[in-house]
Design a protein around this motif. Structure first.
Motif, PDB file in Angstrom:
ATOM      1  N   SER A  33       0.824  -1.208   0.000  1.00 36.50           N
ATOM      2  CA  SER A  33       0.000   0.000   0.000  1.00 36.50           C
ATOM      3  C   SER A  33       0.857   1.257   0.000  1.00 36.50           C
ATOM      4  N   PRO A  34       0.477   2.255  -0.795  1.00 38.35           N
ATOM      5  CA  PRO A  34       1.169   3.542  -0.735  1.00 38.35           C
ATOM      6  C   PRO A  34       0.749   4.364   0.480  1.00 38.35           C
ATOM      7  N   GLU A  35      -0.262   3.887   1.214  1.00 35.68           N
ATOM      8  CA  GLU A  35      -0.755   4.627   2.380  1.00 35.68           C
ATOM      9  C   GLU A  35       0.188   4.415   3.572  1.00 35.68           C
ATOM     10  N   PRO A  36       0.566   5.489   4.294  1.00 35.11           N
ATOM     11  CA  PRO A  36       1.466   5.337   5.445  1.00 35.11           C
ATOM     12  C   PRO A  36       0.872   4.495   6.569  1.00 35.11           C
ATOM     13  N   VAL A  37      -0.432   4.663   6.829  1.00 37.31           N
ATOM     14  CA  VAL A  37      -1.098   3.906   7.895  1.00 37.31           C
ATOM     15  C   VAL A  37      -2.444   3.433   7.375  1.00 37.31           C
ATOM     16  N   THR A  38      -2.780   2.190   7.643  1.00 39.81           N
ATOM     17  CA  THR A  38      -4.068   1.651   7.208  1.00 39.81           C
ATOM     18  C   THR A  38      -4.717   0.871   8.351  1.00 39.81           C
ATOM     19  N   LEU A  39      -5.945   1.233   8.664  1.00 40.48           N
ATOM     20  CA  LEU A  39      -6.711   0.569   9.720  1.00 40.48           C
ATOM     21  C   LEU A  39      -7.794  -0.313   9.115  1.00 40.48           C
ATOM     22  N   THR A  40      -8.390  -1.129   9.950  1.00 41.96           N
ATOM     23  CA  THR A  40      -9.579  -1.901   9.574  1.00 41.96           C
ATOM     24  C   THR A  40     -10.395  -2.160  10.833  1.00 41.96           C
ATOM     25  N   ARG A  41     -11.700  -2.252  10.649  1.00 41.34           N
ATOM     26  CA  ARG A  41     -12.579  -2.640  11.760  1.00 41.34           C
ATOM     27  C   ARG A  41     -12.891  -4.138  11.706  1.00 41.34           C
TER      28      ARG A  41
ATOM     29  N   THR B  85       7.951  14.354  11.985  1.00 39.42           N
ATOM     30  CA  THR B  85       7.278  15.570  11.520  1.00 39.42           C
ATOM     31  C   THR B  85       5.937  15.264  10.865  1.00 39.42           C
ATOM     32  N   ASP B  86       5.587  13.996  10.753  1.00 37.57           N
ATOM     33  CA  ASP B  86       4.321  13.622  10.126  1.00 37.57           C
ATOM     34  C   ASP B  86       3.190  13.802  11.137  1.00 37.57           C
ATOM     35  N   ARG B  87       2.314  14.744  10.858  1.00 43.50           N
ATOM     36  CA  ARG B  87       1.248  15.090  11.802  1.00 43.50           C
ATOM     37  C   ARG B  87       0.345  13.905  12.105  1.00 43.50           C
ATOM     38  N   ARG B  88      -0.007  13.134  11.080  1.00 48.94           N
ATOM     39  CA  ARG B  88      -0.923  12.015  11.316  1.00 48.94           C
ATOM     40  C   ARG B  88      -0.256  10.907  12.118  1.00 48.94           C
ATOM     41  N   LEU B  89       1.005  10.613  11.836  1.00 50.43           N
ATOM     42  CA  LEU B  89       1.702   9.601  12.629  1.00 50.43           C
ATOM     43  C   LEU B  89       1.768  10.030  14.090  1.00 50.43           C
ATOM     44  N   GLU B  90       2.025  11.310  14.330  1.00 47.22           N
ATOM     45  CA  GLU B  90       2.090  11.801  15.701  1.00 47.22           C
ATOM     46  C   GLU B  90       0.732  11.692  16.390  1.00 47.22           C
ATOM     47  N   SER B  91      -0.340  11.965  15.653  1.00 50.48           N
ATOM     48  CA  SER B  91      -1.688  11.840  16.233  1.00 50.48           C
ATOM     49  C   SER B  91      -1.996  10.378  16.546  1.00 50.48           C
ATOM     50  N   LEU B  92      -1.577   9.485  15.662  1.00 52.80           N
ATOM     51  CA  LEU B  92      -1.776   8.051  15.890  1.00 52.80           C
ATOM     52  C   LEU B  92      -1.047   7.606  17.154  1.00 52.80           C
TER      53      LEU B  92
ATOM     54  N   VAL C 263     -10.188   1.476  17.322  1.00 48.18           N
ATOM     55  CA  VAL C 263     -10.064   1.794  15.896  1.00 48.18           C
ATOM     56  C   VAL C 263     -10.805   3.093  15.580  1.00 48.18           C
ATOM     57  N   ASP C 264     -11.993   3.252  16.156  1.00 42.43           N
ATOM     58  CA  ASP C 264     -12.757   4.492  15.942  1.00 42.43           C
ATOM     59  C   ASP C 264     -11.978   5.709  16.444  1.00 42.43           C
ATOM     60  N   ALA C 265     -11.345   5.575  17.610  1.00 45.65           N
ATOM     61  CA  ALA C 265     -10.581   6.691  18.169  1.00 45.65           C
ATOM     62  C   ALA C 265      -9.381   7.025  17.284  1.00 45.65           C
ATOM     63  N   LEU C 266      -8.737   6.000  16.762  1.00 46.79           N
ATOM     64  CA  LEU C 266      -7.600   6.235  15.865  1.00 46.79           C
ATOM     65  C   LEU C 266      -8.044   6.906  14.578  1.00 46.79           C
ATOM     66  N   ALA C 267      -9.166   6.428  14.039  1.00 43.70           N
ATOM     67  CA  ALA C 267      -9.693   7.011  12.804  1.00 43.70           C
ATOM     68  C   ALA C 267     -10.071   8.474  13.001  1.00 43.70           C
ATOM     69  N   ALA C 268     -10.631   8.782  14.160  1.00 43.78           N
ATOM     70  CA  ALA C 268     -10.993  10.169  14.450  1.00 43.78           C
ATOM     71  C   ALA C 268      -9.744  11.043  14.564  1.00 43.78           C
ATOM     72  N   ALA C 269      -8.657  10.465  15.070  1.00 46.91           N
ATOM     73  CA  ALA C 269      -7.427  11.232  15.275  1.00 46.91           C
ATOM     74  C   ALA C 269      -6.712  11.536  13.966  1.00 46.91           C
ATOM     75  N   ILE C 270      -6.745  10.594  13.023  1.00 49.32           N
ATOM     76  CA  ILE C 270      -5.968  10.788  11.787  1.00 49.32           C
ATOM     77  C   ILE C 270      -6.842  11.058  10.571  1.00 49.32           C
ATOM     78  N   GLY C 271      -8.167  10.954  10.740  1.00 42.10           N
ATOM     79  CA  GLY C 271      -9.074  11.196   9.625  1.00 42.10           C
ATOM     80  C   GLY C 271      -9.609   9.893   9.057  1.00 42.10           C
ATOM     81  N   GLU C 272     -10.925   9.766   9.014  1.00 42.27           N
ATOM     82  CA  GLU C 272     -11.583   8.526   8.578  1.00 42.27           C
ATOM     83  C   GLU C 272     -11.155   8.115   7.171  1.00 42.27           C
TER      84      GLU C 272
END
Length: 405
Positions: free
Chosen positions: A194-202, A281-288, A219-228
């Protein structure tokens, strides 16, 4: 009916491998998502045509571009046939692919669980037979004293069991009490495609031993933190990626009939950071990381890193390895392992980035994320091996097992 994107073909992120077909150098083109079970084998000479399948060149202009690049005549009909074949195999980023992607994603999410993709091929699908296989690896490893149950994490290989079974047994036996004591387990594994840096699943992960329940609230909390949308853009990679599946089997083997909630996280390439960048420096990784630290603070959590070490030799586009080269590789691996042992996420990343990731360490993304997450942790090397990756013994995948307390 042709859509504009069909006239300006755009290749998806696909799996391209060098093969020999009918005695000729060729390229094997495959869909890493396996939405289509079709694959293409094309002449290596046609490889440059793929460069112009970028959504900017009309299909009728590609032959002319190749003619200018190569200085030889190029049959326009051949290029047209190639584009049609790419489309039929769902290798183009177009409407046809998007429709099939949505159908496949809907089926994946509606299923009661993610079925094991490798059962019956890479390891036995029958639970009794699988248990006997893992028992053999444990017996071969000999007596291993379990680490204290207060341990915080482990690093496990995700290479196939046939080559890595001994190291799997060493690390999972050493971590047995940690695994059994955990109230929630964070599964953090390499995403190879995947070219995506982080990938979740429910979705829940299943193995021949049963189903591991995914903690949907986390998972919901993580998705809310980095964007659904960002969190699930590559969700279908969970369906086919082996890194979490192969450690999930050992997790259930060790815990027996006591499943506990897990959080499956795939971490993709760090290539964008290797040329002077910094993943911190990656904002989403830091939020995760910040959100996962809240999980760790609230429950007895275990972090499971699924990652292999170096991939070197002709099988990975490099030169054949001699015994001297393999010893040099061991020393290079030891430098990386030393930074993990020290719990030094920044140093771990710098050590690998300093060489441009010359050793192709696929465990870089999940291990960095986990080291940042655990923070101020000390690691213990439990096992190390260099596994053959070609028939001549000139390519290897190195692996190791560690526990973190």
């Amino acid at each position: 009916m042709l859509f504009p994107t069909d006239q300006y073909p755009k290749l998806r992120a696909i799996d391209i491998r060098h093969v020999v077909h009918d005695g000729h150098p060729s390229l094997l083109l495959r869909d890493p998502l396996q939405i289509s079970d079709r694959f293409l084998v094309i002449s290596q000479g046609l490889g440059p045509a793929l460069l112009f399948c970028d959504g900017k060149h009309h299909r009728t202009a590609i032959a002319g571009k190749l003619r200018s690049m190569l200085g030889v005549p190029v049959d326009g009909a051949l290029i047209n046939d190639l584009v049609d074949a790419l489309d039929e195999a769902l290798l183009l980023d177009n409407l046809r692919f998007k429709v099939e992607h949505e159908r496949t994603l809907a089926r994946y999410r509606a299923a009661p669980f993610r079925p094991p993709a490798l059962a019956g091929t890479s390891y036995p699908a029958d639970p009794a037979e699988l248990r006997r296989l893992l028992d053999k690896f444990v017996a071969a490893a000999g007596p291993v004293t379990p680490a204290p149950p207060t341990g915080r994490g482990i690093l496990s290989p995700h290479i196939d069991y046939a080559r890595g079974g001994l190291v799997y047994a060493q690390v999972w036996q050493r971590a047995a009490e940690m695994v059994r004591a955990a109230e929630i387990i964070l599964l953090i594994g390499t995403d190879h495609y995947s070219p995506e840096p982080v990938t979740l699943t429910r979705q829940q992960y299943a193995t021949p031993f049963g189903v591991l329940p995914t903690d949907g609230a986390v998972v919901d909390a993580l998705a809310a933190a980095i964007g659904e949308e960002y969190a699930f853009a590559g969700e279908l990679y969970h369906r086919v990626e082996h890194s979490l599946e192969l450690v999930a089997v050992w997790l259930q083997y060790v815990r027996g009939d006591r499943p506990c909630p897990v959080v499956p996280i795939l971490v993709g390439t760090f290539a964008r950071f290797l040329d002077g960048g910094d993943p911190a420096t990656d904002r989403r990784l830091e939020s995760l990381i910040a959100t996962l630290r809240q999980v760790i603070a609230s429950r007895r959590a275990l972090v499971v890193i699924s990652g292999d070490m170096s991939h070197v030799g002709p099988a990975f586009g490099g030169a054949p390895l001699s015994d001297v080269d393999k010893e040099a590789l061991r020393r290079a691996d030891e430098q990386v392992i030393d930074r993990m042992r020290a719990g030094d996420a920044a140093g771990f990343f710098r050590t690998i980035a300093g060489t441009g990731d010359r050793q192709n360490i696929c465990g870089l993304p999940p291990a960095y994320l986990a080291l940042r997450l655990m923070d101020a942790v000390e690691g213990e090397l439990v096992g190390y091996a260099q596994c053959p990756a070609d028939d001549d013994g000139t390519s290897v995948v190195s692996i190791c097992g560690m526990v973190f307390g």
